[in-house]
Design a protein around this motif. Structure first.
Motif, PDB file in Angstrom:
ATOM      1  N   THR A   1      -5.482   7.444  -5.585  1.00 19.35           N
ATOM      2  CA  THR A   1      -6.435   8.250  -4.811  1.00 19.35           C
ATOM      3  C   THR A   1      -7.066   7.469  -3.665  1.00 19.35           C
ATOM      4  O   THR A   1      -8.157   7.782  -3.218  1.00 19.35           O
ATOM      5  N   GLY A   2      -6.363   6.432  -3.199  1.00 18.63           N
ATOM      6  CA  GLY A   2      -6.856   5.692  -2.043  1.00 18.63           C
ATOM      7  C   GLY A   2      -7.514   4.393  -2.421  1.00 18.63           C
ATOM      8  O   GLY A   2      -7.602   4.014  -3.596  1.00 18.63           O
ATOM      9  N   HIS A   3      -7.954   3.670  -1.399  1.00 19.05           N
ATOM     10  CA  HIS A   3      -8.556   2.346  -1.574  1.00 19.05           C
ATOM     11  C   HIS A   3      -9.848   2.277  -0.775  1.00 19.05           C
ATOM     12  O   HIS A   3      -9.944   2.796   0.344  1.00 19.05           O
TER      13      HIS A   3
ATOM     14  N   ILE B   1       1.247   0.408  -1.760  1.00 20.10           N
ATOM     15  CA  ILE B   1       0.909   0.149  -3.150  1.00 20.10           C
ATOM     16  C   ILE B   1       2.176  -0.285  -3.873  1.00 20.10           C
ATOM     17  O   ILE B   1       3.290  -0.025  -3.402  1.00 20.10           O
ATOM     18  N   ASP B   2       2.016  -0.965  -5.020  1.00 19.02           N
ATOM     19  CA  ASP B   2       3.202  -1.356  -5.771  1.00 19.02           C
ATOM     20  C   ASP B   2       3.655  -0.201  -6.668  1.00 19.02           C
ATOM     21  O   ASP B   2       3.051   0.870  -6.685  1.00 19.02           O
ATOM     22  N   GLN B   3       4.726  -0.418  -7.398  1.00 19.08           N
ATOM     23  CA  GLN B   3       5.320   0.663  -8.193  1.00 19.08           C
ATOM     24  C   GLN B   3       4.421   1.118  -9.332  1.00 19.08           C
ATOM     25  O   GLN B   3       4.673   2.166  -9.946  1.00 19.08           O
ATOM     26  N   ASP B   4       3.347   0.350  -9.625  1.00 19.93           N
ATOM     27  CA  ASP B   4       2.405   0.726 -10.673  1.00 19.93           C
ATOM     28  C   ASP B   4       1.094   1.250 -10.125  1.00 19.93           C
ATOM     29  O   ASP B   4       0.127   1.432 -10.858  1.00 19.93           O
ATOM     30  N   GLY B   5       1.032   1.467  -8.801  1.00 16.52           N
ATOM     31  CA  GLY B   5      -0.145   2.089  -8.198  1.00 16.52           C
ATOM     32  C   GLY B   5      -1.230   1.136  -7.756  1.00 16.52           C
ATOM     33  O   GLY B   5      -2.319   1.580  -7.378  1.00 16.52           O
ATOM     34  N   GLN B   6      -0.948  -0.185  -7.744  1.00 17.88           N
ATOM     35  CA  GLN B   6      -1.947  -1.150  -7.302  1.00 17.88           C
ATOM     36  C   GLN B   6      -1.909  -1.301  -5.781  1.00 17.88           C
ATOM     37  O   GLN B   6      -0.847  -1.523  -5.196  1.00 17.88           O
ATOM     38  N   PHE B   7      -3.077  -1.195  -5.145  1.00 20.35           N
ATOM     39  CA  PHE B   7      -3.164  -1.325  -3.688  1.00 20.35           C
ATOM     40  C   PHE B   7      -2.805  -2.744  -3.265  1.00 20.35           C
ATOM     41  O   PHE B   7      -3.268  -3.724  -3.851  1.00 20.35           O
ATOM     42  N   LEU B   8      -1.967  -2.857  -2.222  1.00 20.25           N
ATOM     43  CA  LEU B   8      -1.556  -4.162  -1.724  1.00 20.25           C
ATOM     44  C   LEU B   8      -2.144  -4.461  -0.353  1.00 20.25           C
ATOM     45  O   LEU B   8      -2.691  -5.534  -0.132  1.00 20.25           O
ATOM     46  N   ARG B   9      -2.048  -3.516   0.582  1.00 22.89           N
ATOM     47  CA  ARG B   9      -2.616  -3.753   1.914  1.00 22.89           C
ATOM     48  C   ARG B   9      -2.514  -2.479   2.749  1.00 22.89           C
ATOM     49  O   ARG B   9      -1.879  -1.493   2.353  1.00 22.89           O
TER      50      ARG B   9
ATOM     51  N   SER C   1      10.364  -1.606  -4.229  1.00 19.42           N
ATOM     52  CA  SER C   1       9.700  -0.531  -4.970  1.00 19.42           C
ATOM     53  C   SER C   1       8.244  -0.342  -4.540  1.00 19.42           C
ATOM     54  O   SER C   1       7.448   0.205  -5.280  1.00 19.42           O
ATOM     55  N   HIS C   2       7.901  -0.827  -3.347  1.00 16.08           N
ATOM     56  CA  HIS C   2       6.598  -0.487  -2.772  1.00 16.08           C
ATOM     57  C   HIS C   2       6.586   0.998  -2.420  1.00 16.08           C
ATOM     58  O   HIS C   2       7.617   1.571  -2.058  1.00 16.08           O
ATOM     59  N   ILE C   3       5.428   1.610  -2.520  1.00 12.08           N
ATOM     60  CA  ILE C   3       5.240   2.997  -2.086  1.00 12.08           C
ATOM     61  C   ILE C   3       4.350   2.967  -0.849  1.00 12.08           C
ATOM     62  O   ILE C   3       3.262   2.376  -0.869  1.00 12.08           O
ATOM     63  N   LEU C   4       4.811   3.563   0.241  1.00 15.86           N
ATOM     64  CA  LEU C   4       4.071   3.568   1.502  1.00 15.86           C
ATOM     65  C   LEU C   4       3.625   4.991   1.797  1.00 15.86           C
ATOM     66  O   LEU C   4       4.430   5.927   1.718  1.00 15.86           O
ATOM     67  N   ILE C   5       2.330   5.152   2.128  1.00 17.87           N
ATOM     68  CA  ILE C   5       1.735   6.479   2.286  1.00 17.87           C
ATOM     69  C   ILE C   5       1.002   6.550   3.621  1.00 17.87           C
ATOM     70  O   ILE C   5       0.180   5.672   3.940  1.00 17.87           O
ATOM     71  N   ALA C   6       1.286   7.589   4.389  1.00 21.44           N
ATOM     72  CA  ALA C   6       0.593   7.798   5.660  1.00 21.44           C
ATOM     73  C   ALA C   6      -0.782   8.404   5.391  1.00 21.44           C
ATOM     74  O   ALA C   6      -0.897   9.444   4.742  1.00 21.44           O
TER      75      ALA C   6
END
Length: 560
Positions: free
Chosen positions: A478-480, A515-523, A500-505
């Motif tokens: 739900t965002g960072h 975010i990583d494949q487990d939903g942790q925010f990276l940058r 397996s990063h997930i990138l969201i506009a």
């Protein structure tokens, strides 16, 4: 035996070293008897001593003791790279040095160690297990194939008269000798691999004891070279001899048949490191890539088309784009020129586009309730819906299509997996029977991750919903906080990469979340983005961002 030094003796007061411990100072981390409490309280009146019964003491870390001043080392010197006490900090020895709290340094070191342990547990150890299984299977196959070889020789020998039995036995003996030689070599190879597996388990067990304990000083004594396990052994590849039968009637010893020589070669590239992220098309693990400290724009493609919504990579040189118009256009990334244009059959603008494994363009037409595929510039209707309207679409690693659908009454939303026009799977509810996705005519996009998770960007719910291949909810992102422009999380386009990063506009914050494949925010990725909407990545993990209002697609490098 002195009872105070006996292993069976009770704990003694740290001050008098005689009486049994009854109390504890949580401030100074020392054990006290009743008689010494008052003495300790007045020993340093600058501190607020927290005296508690020994059994109620806090689970506090045991700091290293300074060898020079016999005080707790609660800080860490960055220049000297070792723990220091307050007296050390005040000394000339550390004049001008910078310091960190030792707990911060310990946490960083623990995280580094745990990262290596995780690699040992999740990647290296399973890799060696797979190698051992591969060698064992190879040995079994070798046994079978050598058995087949012996059977062929025996069958050929049955066509000959009794006088050639001796020759048959001689050749079979040669086969057995070759087989035994190769099996002995492979057995030695397997023993070496099993020894590595045993060593890895010992490393993991010994590190677990230190990492999970509260003796912080022991963390600094943990040393092991993980690189010796990253260098995988050479793969032993046996080469079987061939049996060439001769014609009956010619000289027996020469024409009955002969075996070619056997060999056992080594292939240093035969094995690859296991990954926890698997896909059916991934024959080997992708190389590990680190995020760049500063993502950078590689090129900008001016499309001249307002209201860009979607972008999809056809190759590393070509991208499809679509927007609020009926024509989908193929651009050359390097030249920025239009290579091809496809107009929808209905004349409506496509809601979303995707590219299949075979390179065909797919688009959804929500006005026409269809999913269409473009082959050789001809449009074929793949799916026609009743009572449902298509939203986002993506092509999976197995060649199927994942399509988001919402009902005519806008009360239901689901993800359907299609093989051609046949429904294979429907994903709509969680384990408690609650809807996974928001309802109504809102923006929703979909992609498949390398680990086969299905990721949906749900704009109305202000969330990214990730389920596994079976449709079971894994997490919601739900965002960072803090957001770059302090606007609520409003996800749109979504894509994944080889890591397996997930990138969201996040269009209203002018950035892309990673975010990583487990939903942790990276940058965040910003790079001067303006209303980013559609996303895709190419085979080199370059990110393409369709910017809705400024008619541009940006190509961004964000991985090393």
């Amino acid at each position: 035996m002195d009872p105070r030094t006996s292993a069976q003796d009770v704990m003694r007061c740290d001050l008098c070293e005689t009486a049994v411990v009854q109390m504890h100072c949580d401030t100074c981390l020392i054990n006290l008897c009743i008689a010494c409490v008052g003495k300790h309280m007045i020993s340093d009146e600058s501190k607020k001593h927290e005296i508690v019964p020994f059994k109620n003491r806090k689970s506090t870390p045991k700091y290293p003791v300074c060898t020079s001043h016999r005080e707790w080392c609660e800080m860490y010197c960055n220049q000297c790279n070792f723990p220091v006490c307050i007296s050390c900090i005040a000394s000339d020895q550390h004049k001008g040095h910078t310091f960190l709290k030792i707990l911060q340094v310990v946490d960083e070191r623990r995280n580094k160690i745990m990262k290596d342990v995780t690699e040992l547990n999740d990647i290296i150890y399973p890799t060696y297990q797979d190698i051992a299984s591969d060698v064992q299977n190879g040995m079994s196959q070798l046994e079978k194939e050598y058995g087949d070889l012996s059977t062929a020789i025996t069958k050929h020998g049955e066509d000959w008269h009794r006088e050639i039995d001796k020759l048959v036995k001689k050749l079979k003996a040669e086969v057995d000798q070759m087989k035994n030689t190769q099996l002995q070599t492979l057995q030695k190879h397997l023993d070496e691999i099993n020894k590595k597996i045993s060593d890895i388990k010992d490393e993991i067990n010994s590190i677990d004891v230190v990492v999970n304990g509260n003796e912080l000083s022991k963390l600094f004594s943990v040393t092991f070279d993980i690189n010796k396990y990253r260098n995988l052994p050479e793969k032993k590849v046996p080469s079987l001899p061939k049996f060439t039968p001769g014609r009956i009637g010619e000289e027996l010893g020469k024409l009955f048949g002969a075996l070619s020589s056997s060999s056992l070669t080594s292939d240093k590239h035969g094995y690859s490191m296991k990954t926890t992220q698997k896909s059916p098309e991934a024959g080997s693990s992708p190389p590990v890539k680190q995020l760049l400290d500063q993502p950078k724009t590689v090129t900008t493609i001016d499309t001249g088309c307002d209201k860009l919504y979607s972008v999809a990579c056809l190759s590393d040189e070509e991208i499809w784009t679509s927007g609020n118009y009926s024509t989908t256009k193929l651009y050359s990334i390097n030249q920025g020129s239009i290579l091809k244009s496809i107009t929808t059959k209905s004349g409506n603008w496509p809601y979303d586009i995707a590219v299949t494994k075979s390179g065909d363009l797919v688009y959804t037409d929500y006005h026409d309730r269809t999913v269409n595929i473009v082959k050789n510039e001809k449009i074929e209707e793949v799916i026609r819906l009743q009572n449902w309207i298509p939203d986002g679409v993506c092509s999976t690693s197995s060649g199927d299509l994942l399509v988001i659908l919402y009902s005519d009454d806008q009360k239901q939303t689901k993800v359907v997996c299609y093989s051609g026009s046949t429904e294979k799977q429907t994903i709509q509810f969680d384990d408690k029977g609650k809807p996974l996705y928001s309802c109504g005519n809102y923006y929703r996009y979909i992609t498949e991750n390398r680990n086969l998770d299905i990721c949906v960007s749900d704009n109305r719910a202000r969330a990214v919903v990730v389920v596994n291949q079976a449709g079971k909810l894994r997490f919601r992102y739900t965002g960072h906080t803090p957001a770059l422009k302090n606007q609520p999380f409003s996800p749109l386009g979504i894509t994944t990469d080889s890591q397996s990063h997930i990138l969201i506009a996040a269009y209203n914050n002018d950035c892309v979340h990673i975010i990583d494949q487990d939903g942790q925010f990276l940058r965040y990725i910003d790079c001067g983005l303006n209303y980013p909407w559609g996303l895709c990545t190419d085979t080199n993990d370059n990110l393409f961002v369709a910017q809705r209002y400024i008619k541009q697609v940006k190509k961004i490098k964000y991985l090393q």
